[in-house]
Design a protein around this motif. Structure first.
Motif, PDB file in Angstrom:
ATOM      1  N   ALA A  43     -37.698  76.947  29.385  1.00  0.00           N
ATOM      2  CA  ALA A  43     -38.233  75.732  28.754  1.00  0.00           C
ATOM      3  C   ALA A  43     -39.546  75.986  28.006  1.00  0.00           C
ATOM      4  O   ALA A  43     -40.233  75.040  27.630  1.00  0.00           O
ATOM      5  CB  ALA A  43     -38.431  74.649  29.812  1.00  0.00           C
ATOM      6  N   SER A  67     -42.167  76.947  24.941  1.00  0.00           N
ATOM      7  CA  SER A  67     -42.197  76.820  23.477  1.00  0.00           C
ATOM      8  C   SER A  67     -43.025  77.972  22.925  1.00  0.00           C
ATOM      9  O   SER A  67     -43.873  78.521  23.626  1.00  0.00           O
ATOM     10  CB  SER A  67     -42.887  75.516  23.062  1.00  0.00           C
ATOM     11  OG  SER A  67     -42.326  74.409  23.711  1.00  0.00           O
ATOM     12  N   ASP A  92     -38.921  75.203  20.369  1.00  0.00           N
ATOM     13  CA  ASP A  92     -38.439  75.196  21.754  1.00  0.00           C
ATOM     14  C   ASP A  92     -37.581  76.437  21.909  1.00  0.00           C
ATOM     15  O   ASP A  92     -36.709  76.699  21.070  1.00  0.00           O
ATOM     16  CB  ASP A  92     -37.536  73.973  22.010  1.00  0.00           C
ATOM     17  CG  ASP A  92     -38.308  72.668  22.030  1.00  0.00           C
ATOM     18  OD1 ASP A  92     -39.480  72.682  22.439  1.00  0.00           O
ATOM     19  OD2 ASP A  92     -37.733  71.632  21.640  1.00  0.00           O
ATOM     20  N   PRO A 136     -34.293  74.253  26.103  1.00  0.00           N
ATOM     21  CA  PRO A 136     -33.930  72.837  26.193  1.00  0.00           C
ATOM     22  C   PRO A 136     -34.664  71.941  25.198  1.00  0.00           C
ATOM     23  O   PRO A 136     -35.814  72.191  24.849  1.00  0.00           O
ATOM     24  CB  PRO A 136     -34.309  72.455  27.625  1.00  0.00           C
ATOM     25  CG  PRO A 136     -35.249  73.492  28.078  1.00  0.00           C
ATOM     26  CD  PRO A 136     -34.903  74.739  27.344  1.00  0.00           C
ATOM     27  N   SER A 137     -33.930  70.900  24.749  1.00  0.00           N
ATOM     28  CA  SER A 137     -34.550  69.886  23.898  1.00  0.00           C
ATOM     29  C   SER A 137     -33.951  68.518  24.192  1.00  0.00           C
ATOM     30  O   SER A 137     -34.329  67.534  23.598  1.00  0.00           O
ATOM     31  CB  SER A 137     -34.331  70.225  22.423  1.00  0.00           C
ATOM     32  OG  SER A 137     -32.946  70.282  22.167  1.00  0.00           O
ATOM     33  N   TYR A 161     -33.535  65.611  26.805  1.00  0.00           N
ATOM     34  CA  TYR A 161     -34.150  65.115  28.040  1.00  0.00           C
ATOM     35  C   TYR A 161     -33.883  63.627  28.234  1.00  0.00           C
ATOM     36  O   TYR A 161     -33.840  62.875  27.263  1.00  0.00           O
ATOM     37  CB  TYR A 161     -35.667  65.312  27.990  1.00  0.00           C
ATOM     38  CG  TYR A 161     -36.091  66.757  27.909  1.00  0.00           C
ATOM     39  CD1 TYR A 161     -36.033  67.578  29.024  1.00  0.00           C
ATOM     40  CD2 TYR A 161     -36.545  67.306  26.713  1.00  0.00           C
ATOM     41  CE1 TYR A 161     -36.421  68.906  28.952  1.00  0.00           C
ATOM     42  CE2 TYR A 161     -36.934  68.630  26.634  1.00  0.00           C
ATOM     43  CZ  TYR A 161     -36.873  69.427  27.761  1.00  0.00           C
ATOM     44  OH  TYR A 161     -37.251  70.738  27.703  1.00  0.00           O
ATOM     45  N   TYR A 171     -37.587  62.527  23.757  1.00  0.00           N
ATOM     46  CA  TYR A 171     -38.096  63.854  23.416  1.00  0.00           C
ATOM     47  C   TYR A 171     -39.608  63.847  23.685  1.00  0.00           C
ATOM     48  O   TYR A 171     -40.319  62.942  23.229  1.00  0.00           O
ATOM     49  CB  TYR A 171     -37.809  64.187  21.944  1.00  0.00           C
ATOM     50  CG  TYR A 171     -38.193  65.610  21.623  1.00  0.00           C
ATOM     51  CD1 TYR A 171     -37.384  66.657  22.039  1.00  0.00           C
ATOM     52  CD2 TYR A 171     -39.388  65.900  20.969  1.00  0.00           C
ATOM     53  CE1 TYR A 171     -37.748  67.972  21.794  1.00  0.00           C
ATOM     54  CE2 TYR A 171     -39.752  67.213  20.724  1.00  0.00           C
ATOM     55  CZ  TYR A 171     -38.924  68.247  21.138  1.00  0.00           C
ATOM     56  OH  TYR A 171     -39.283  69.548  20.913  1.00  0.00           O
ATOM     57  N   SER A 187     -40.951  70.937  24.308  1.00  0.00           N
ATOM     58  CA  SER A 187     -40.730  71.230  25.735  1.00  0.00           C
ATOM     59  C   SER A 187     -42.016  71.689  26.412  1.00  0.00           C
ATOM     60  O   SER A 187     -42.204  71.497  27.618  1.00  0.00           O
ATOM     61  CB  SER A 187     -39.683  72.334  25.880  1.00  0.00           C
ATOM     62  OG  SER A 187     -38.450  71.869  25.439  1.00  0.00           O
ATOM     63  N   VAL A 193     -32.802  71.344  33.331  1.00  0.00           N
ATOM     64  CA  VAL A 193     -34.192  71.071  33.711  1.00  0.00           C
ATOM     65  C   VAL A 193     -34.267  70.159  34.951  1.00  0.00           C
ATOM     66  O   VAL A 193     -34.981  70.484  35.911  1.00  0.00           O
ATOM     67  CB  VAL A 193     -34.970  70.500  32.500  1.00  0.00           C
ATOM     68  CG1 VAL A 193     -36.312  69.940  32.933  1.00  0.00           C
ATOM     69  CG2 VAL A 193     -35.154  71.598  31.448  1.00  0.00           C
TER      70      VAL A 193
END
Ligand code: FAD
Length: 507
Positions: free
Chosen positions: A42, A44, A53, A56-57, A59, A237, A242, A483
């Motif tokens: 996760a 950046s 990122d 993951p993006s 959420y 987001y 992230s 996540v």
């Protein structure tokens, strides 16, 4: 002479959640992170003004107090919060036969399915009802109330008896695969493919291999719109990308006295008389603590961080034989944004319907988070992250590496062309990542997405290990990949290391 009460190896989401919570419980905690940036999958990273990122993006429920997201629960107890942007639809799926907007709200979702297959929409409703029923049951017990030993019963019986009843009622579906829920509710082939795709995006496996609670959680969290304004949906987001989540967890850890050491690679977990006693760093420095928590994957922990003789042979072999989901090809781009006014942030492109969605290069995930957060790119530009599964085997840094890398990135470019037809002319910065890049920067065995443990064929292992004082967290432990799941693993482990009364006080 201990350096701390707990040493955590790795600052992935699982490691940071375990570390933050243990610091909150009053333990002295040191997190040793090999990379110079925290966050693991996760994290950046920044290049020439573009903030990317690495993974993951997508959420849900990062800010809503009603959310079941364990990340939100950990941030709450650490006294941290995030700024987010809500958006809807959460993405578009592009099949060869057409595109499909995916709405967060269950009813809006069905409405779109109805346009393609009216009978399928009815079946989707039955599918959603089964899984949303499970989500309702799950809502009664926050992850923060869970621990991974028999004392869980004391917490549940003492505080959550009515919710426990609901959970017991749902027991058959808790253990079921999404495939079995789908078989019981959905016959329409288009909808079945849609469900397979959504499962694959979550777990790396299709419906048959994905556990029902995972999808129940995803459906429930993303459709939590009831009673809220239409612009406030469950999908969010984090402003800043992230890294905003990672930074909040790190701040929380430090607020409660914990320490994060970056560029601090652990070479070995030290074991004496069957008990973990400390870690040896790459610098040869030794840190001592009675509890060691590894956030490295199951393969990395058991193969690289321990000596073979530290573990029972059969146990070690079974752990190392855990099947792994493939790795990835990544394309991180900085692109010129002029004329892209109606661009949306998330897309999934399936190139060929006659091929399996899990075939390398066939399903491509695209995230353009600068449509929500313009600070991620210089003015007039967007950041793009596209990725697809790619086996680790066969990749070597040899003379053909650069050419192979360019060839393999073509399926990602072709996917992007469906969203931005002139993407190739817009590229200002291009970074192509291979399974070797992924394995290197994420310090993950073969750059894997995580264990391929199919529902019904096995369970993700818990945090305990055969070595006293050694625990594991992260996406190769219960409850699995993603996540929220990695955060839950951190909670389960941290709670198991404190008394029930400490837990109840925090709750
Ligand atoms: C491309 C991609 C997209 C994804 N998209 C999503 C998404 O949209 N939503 C979602 O919820 N999930 C998503 N995921 C999954 C999610 O990101 C991961 O499951 C989760 O972040 C893994 O966390 P973890 O706790 O297992 O730790 P990891 O991320 O594996 O981190 C482990 C850390 O340990 C460190 N480490 C390892 N060995 C050592 C050592 N010897 N010494 C010191 N440090 C060490 C590593 O450097 C790393 O920082 C995605 C993953 C990928 C790869």
């Amino acid at each position: 002479m201990q350096d701390s009460d707990v040493i955590v190896i790795g600052s992935g989401i699982g490691g940071l959640c375990a570390a933050g919570l243990l610091a909150r419980y009053g333990k002295r905690v040191i997190v040793c992170e090999s990379h110079t940036i925290a966050g693991g999958a996760a994290h950046s990273f920044k290049r020439r003004g573009f903030e990317f990122d690495s993974g993951p993006s997508f959420y849900c429920g990062l800010t809503d107090a009603q959310s079941l997201n364990p990340v939100k629960q950990v941030l709450d107890v650490l006294g941290e919060s995030l700024q987010v942007i809500s958006y809807n639809p959460l993405g578009h799926y592009h099949f060869p036969e057409g595109s499909f907007p995916v709405y967060s709200d269950a009813e809006e979702y069905r409405h779109e399915v109805h346009k393609i297959t009216p009978q399928g929409a009815k079946e989707v409703q039955r599918f959603q009802e089964r899984l949303l029923g499970l989500y309702e049951a799950m809502k009664g017990v926050p992850t923060l109330a869970l621990r991974a030993d028999w004392q869980l019963l004391l917490v549940l019986l003492g505080r959550y008896l009515p919710s426990l009843g609901k959970m017991l009622f749902n027991l058959p579906i808790i253990q079921a695969s999404v495939g079995s829920v789908m078989d019981a509710t959905v016959q329409d082939p288009w909808v079945r493919r849609l469900i397979d795709l959504e499962c694959f995006l979550l777990s790396g496996l299709k419906a048959e291999g994905t556990i029902a609670p995972e999808v129940a959680f995803m459906l429930g969290e993303r459709s939590r719109t009831a009673g809220r304004s239409p612009s406030r949906v469950g999908v969010e987001y984090p402003l800043g990308g992230s890294k905003a989540i990672v930074n909040a967890l790190v701040r929380g850890l430090q607020r409660w006295g914990g320490e994060l050491r970056l560029g601090c690679h652990v070479e070995q977990i030290l074991v004496a008389s069957g008990k973990a006693v400390g870690v040896k760093l790459r610098t040869s420095e030794i840190l001592k603590a009675p509890v060691i928590i590894s956030n490295a994957t199951i393969w990395d922990t058991y193969k690289h961080l321990l000596l073979p003789e530290d573990l029972p042979t059969a146990y070690r072999q079974a752990a190392l034989d855990t099947p792994a989901v493939e790795s990835f090809m990544h394309l991180h781009l900085g692109i010129r944004a002029e004329g892209l006014k109606n661009l949306t942030g998330h897309h999934v492109v399936v190139h060929d319907s006659s091929q399996d969605i899990t075939t390398a290069g066939n399903t491509c995930m695209i995230s353009i988070p600068s449509v929500w957060d313009a600070t991620l790119a210089p003015e007039g530009y967007h950041v793009v992250h596209a990725y697809t599964l790619e086996p680790f085997t066969g990749w070597e840094r040899n003379d053909q590496y650069e050419q192979k890398k360019r060839e393999k990135a073509q399926s990602l470019y072709r996917a992007l062309e469906q969203i931005i037809p002139d993407i190739r002319q817009r590229v200002e910065l291009e970074l192509i990542g291979t399974p070797l890049t992924h394995a290197h920067y994420l310090r993950r065995y073969q750059g894997t997405y995580g264990p391929a443990i199919a529902a019904g064929k096995g369970m993700f292992p818990g945090s305990q290990t055969p070595i006293k004082g050694l625990y594991r967290v992260g996406d190769s432990t219960m409850p699995g990949i993603g996540v929220p799941a990695a955060a839950a693993s951190g909670i389960l482990c941290a709670n198991t290391l404190v008394s029930v009364s400490q837990m109840l006080e925090l709750l």
